[in-house]
Each structure stands twice: as structure tokens, then as C-alpha cells.
Design an enzyme around this catalytic site. Sequence first.
Site, PDB file in Angstrom:
ATOM      1  CG  ASN A 161     -30.374  -5.131  33.030  1.00 14.08           C
ATOM      2  OD1 ASN A 161     -29.666  -6.130  33.019  1.00 14.08           O
ATOM      3  ND2 ASN A 161     -30.704  -4.469  31.929  1.00 14.08           N
ATOM      4  CG  ASN A 209      11.779 -10.639  57.666  1.00 20.72           C
ATOM      5  OD1 ASN A 209      12.683  -9.883  58.024  1.00 20.72           O
ATOM      6  ND2 ASN A 209      11.990 -11.707  56.929  1.00 20.72           N
ATOM      7  CB  SER A 235      15.033 -15.088  56.654  1.00 23.24           C
ATOM      8  OG  SER A 235      15.934 -15.565  55.662  1.00 23.24           O
ATOM      9  CE1 TYR A 241     -25.583  -5.013  34.093  1.00 22.82           C
ATOM     10  CE2 TYR A 241     -25.993  -5.836  31.875  1.00 22.82           C
ATOM     11  CZ  TYR A 241     -25.399  -5.977  33.119  1.00 22.82           C
ATOM     12  OH  TYR A 241     -24.611  -7.072  33.378  1.00 22.82           O
ATOM     13  CE  LYS A 285      15.734  -9.747  58.012  1.00 29.37           C
ATOM     14  NZ  LYS A 285      15.619  -9.817  56.551  1.00 29.37           N
ATOM     15  CG  HIS A 308      10.986  17.507  55.207  1.00 30.02           C
ATOM     16  ND1 HIS A 308      10.613  17.936  53.952  1.00 30.02           N
ATOM     17  CD2 HIS A 308      10.555  18.467  56.078  1.00 30.02           C
ATOM     18  CE1 HIS A 308       9.994  19.105  54.055  1.00 30.02           C
ATOM     19  NE2 HIS A 308       9.940  19.438  55.330  1.00 30.02           N
ATOM     20  CD  GLN A 350     -21.081 -10.929  34.224  1.00 36.39           C
ATOM     21  OE1 GLN A 350     -22.282 -11.158  34.161  1.00 36.39           O
ATOM     22  NE2 GLN A 350     -20.196 -11.594  33.506  1.00 36.39           N
ATOM     23  CB  SER A 384     -20.575 -13.338  36.260  1.00 38.82           C
ATOM     24  OG  SER A 384     -21.977 -13.497  36.418  1.00 38.82           O
ATOM     25  CD  GLU A 417       8.020  -6.414  54.761  1.00 34.26           C
ATOM     26  OE1 GLU A 417       8.934  -6.285  53.948  1.00 34.26           O
ATOM     27  OE2 GLU A 417       7.963  -7.342  55.587  1.00 34.26           O
TER      28      GLU A 417
END
Length: 461
Positions: free
Chosen positions: A116, A291, A283, A323, A289, A162, A328, A30, A296
Site C-alpha cells: 500500500n 485531411n 482518402s 487503501y 483529399k 459566435h 489499483q 495488474s 481531429e
Amino acid sequence: MTDSKDATHKLWGGRFAGGPSPLLDAINRSIGTDFRLWPHDVRLSKAWATALAAAGVLSADERDALTSGLDRVGARIADGAVPIATDEDIHTMIDRLLHEEAGTVASKLHTGRSRNDQVATASRLWTMDACVRLDDAVRGLQSALLMQAESLTDAVLPAYTHLQRAQPVSGAHWMLSHFWPLDRDRTRLASAARGTAVLPLGSGAIAGSAFPVSREMLRELLGFAAISHNSIDATGDRDFVAETLFVCTMTAVHCSRIAEDLIIYGSSEFGFVKFGDGFSTGSSMMPQKRNPDVFELARGSGARVLGDLVSMLATIKGLPSGYSKDLQDDKRALFGAVDLLLLVLPAMAGAIAELRVDRARMRAAVSSAMMATDLADYLVKKGATFREAHGAVGSLVRQAEEAGIELNALPHERFTAAHALFGDDARDALGVDASLAARNIAGGTGPDAVAAQLREARTRV
Ligand code: ARG
């Protein structure tokens, strides 16, 4: 070295005749994720050495050898020491380096502790720190919104329900509508930080350390607010991760909603805002463009952070007490979400600071039908019931729609025909500024109410 069978440095292995399969190493390793815990692991290890000495388990010389050795380990990692192939996790790596720095006394450090309680403590320290960094970043976004709001007190735009034009609101009121959710996020962050500041160290693997270390001393040395009450709970508890992830998710969802407003308002159809050069992309095909990628990406990030929260909750839900190695993966989710937010929040703040607002487009989008409620309120003030007023104004809206004209362009006779209480001043009720001015109720969009809101917002950043 704990393992005489080969040259690798391991924290376990004595009870096995054969070595681990490379396939186990691959899935078990890990350090790619938990390496960043090193400053916290060094810190808690120094505190542990101090507490062990205070309990009479280590001599003062041994304690000093360990703490100065850990300082050198920290310095080596800060200088760029990297894991080697056999370092299972950051705790193993630090233990290996400590043996190199301090010699055999390093083998005494793990007395009475387990990875742990160690990893739970290091993760909590990291999270406490992350909450501070997140709070800073959220505040940065709030500041950008507030700065824009300050400049938009005289701007008016439609508010939508709405996504249909509903009623006019001040530009500042709209901007600040995104400020307060972030304020709640900061309250939640503070609460998550409080829940995290409970010390697990001293819980051992599950039953508590058998050496009489002072957990109170550890708590103080490490800056925790309290110590855990139950070692079984403390070693298997990842509520703090889930809570922090929830706050991250909520914040990401709020960023996503801000982004959604701005993406829509930045379209040519709305044209309320223009994205600055520093935060717009072009673009590869269409030369015209501009953007709003930042927004986003922020909107998309909400999905990833939500996924991290869900994966953490799903991990916890099926675990027996104590544990299990499933835990992990808590760090992958936690670090992923926090890292992402720490990218998204400053980028959003920068993009919002650069926004240019087209007040003329905003105001032009406010049609007189949006003041239909004000017209009904006018009749109520003259003595009509709201129901009756609603019907009368509704019929005027229909007539204007059929004629293809603005509500305030209907001839006066239509008004008096719709309701006898309409006077010469009826059309004044369809004014945008009058509509705003009527809403100085606390929390409303009236100029005085917005000024009070701005004052309150300034105290939060
Ligand atoms: N790398 C492990 C984790 O992050 C450390 C704890 C290991 N504990 C154990 N009993 N194998 O969870």
C-alpha cells in the site's frame, strides 16, 4: 518462497488453505498496467533497504546484498526480463526476481512495509517524472506556436465571436491566443508536481511502520519535498493522480481548441491555412483529399483524457478511508492520459510547424463592416456618445447590407446623413491597419502590443 502450496511466487497466501481461483487471478492481475513502475519500485526498494539498515533492522551485509540484488533485478528487467503468468503485479515480480538474485535475504526486504505504501510511493515517483516530460512536451507545442506567431506579425485575419466575423487581429495575436492557455497548463503542472512530491513510504498498510525507519532519510534518498502527515491518508490518497489528470484534461482541452481552429481555418471555405504533407492524410476513395487527421485525433483525445479524469474521481469518491483495491485502477487512467498526451502534443507541434498560412486569404476575409466599431469610435473621438455613434454606424451597416456593398463603398453623403460629426476622413476609420494600430493597449492586437507579447512569450519557452 512465501507460498509452499505451489510453485508460484506470492506476497501473501499463508492464511488460506486453498489456492486462489484463476478467476480471481484474472481480475486481480495488474502487471499489464503497472509493469512500467519497475524503475521506481527498484529505487524505492533500495532506499527502503538502506533505511531499514540505518534503523538497525538489517545488517550492513544484508543491506548490501539487497541493494546489489535490486540493481541486478533492474538490469535484468532493462535487458528484457518479462513477467511470468503468476506475477500479480510489478511488486511481486521484483520480489520474485530479487529472490532469484539475492536468495533468502530477499525475504527481509518487505519488513515494515506494505504494497500500500509501496505502490503509492512508486506511483508518485512515476508521476513526478511524468510532470517533467509533460512540461517538455507542452513547451514544445508552445515553441511551434511561437515560431508561427513570429512569422505572422504582418498577417491580418478576422477574429470571430459566435464564429461570426468580429474584428481584425494580427496573425501573431491569434497564434499566441493558443500559447497562453498552455502557459497556464505548465503552471498547473508545476503545482501538481509539488502536490505529488509528498512521501507515503513508511506508512505501512495503514497505521505506519512499526520499525523506526527514518522517513526523513527516505525522503532525501528519493527526492521528495515532504513526508506525509497521516498514514491512513497517505495510503488511500490519490489526489495527486486526480490533479495530474485534471491538468492533462485541461491541456487536452486546449489542444482540442487549437485543433478546432485549424480544422475550420484549413477548410476550403476559409482557406487560411494549409496542412503540410508530413501531417496530412489522404482518402482511400477521393483522390483530392488532404485531411487534417492529426488535429481531429487531438480533438478526439480530449474526450478520452476527460474520461480518465472522471473515472478517477468517480473511483475515489465512494471509498472508505485507507487503501481499497479499487485504487489499483488509478494507474490505468493516469498512464492512459499521460501516454495519450505525450503522443498528441508532439504531433500537434509537428503539424503546426508545418502549417502554411495563406495571408492573402486571411486579409481578404476582413470586410470593412468588421471596422464598424472603429467607425463608432471615430464619432466618439469627435464628441458623440458611444450609444449615439453605435446607432449611426448601425444604420450605415444596414444600408450597405441592403445595397449589397461594402460599408466603405457607401457614398459620403450617407455618412454625413447618418451623423453630423462624420468628416471627410470618416472612411479612413474603416482601414484594417488603422484598426490594429489603434489597439496597442497591453494585451491588444496593435503591433507594439503584439511585439511586447512576443517578447514575453519568448521568455516562457
Ligand atoms: N497492485 C496493487 C495496486 O496497484 C498494489 C497494492 C496492493 N495492495 C493490497 N493491499 N492488495 O494498487
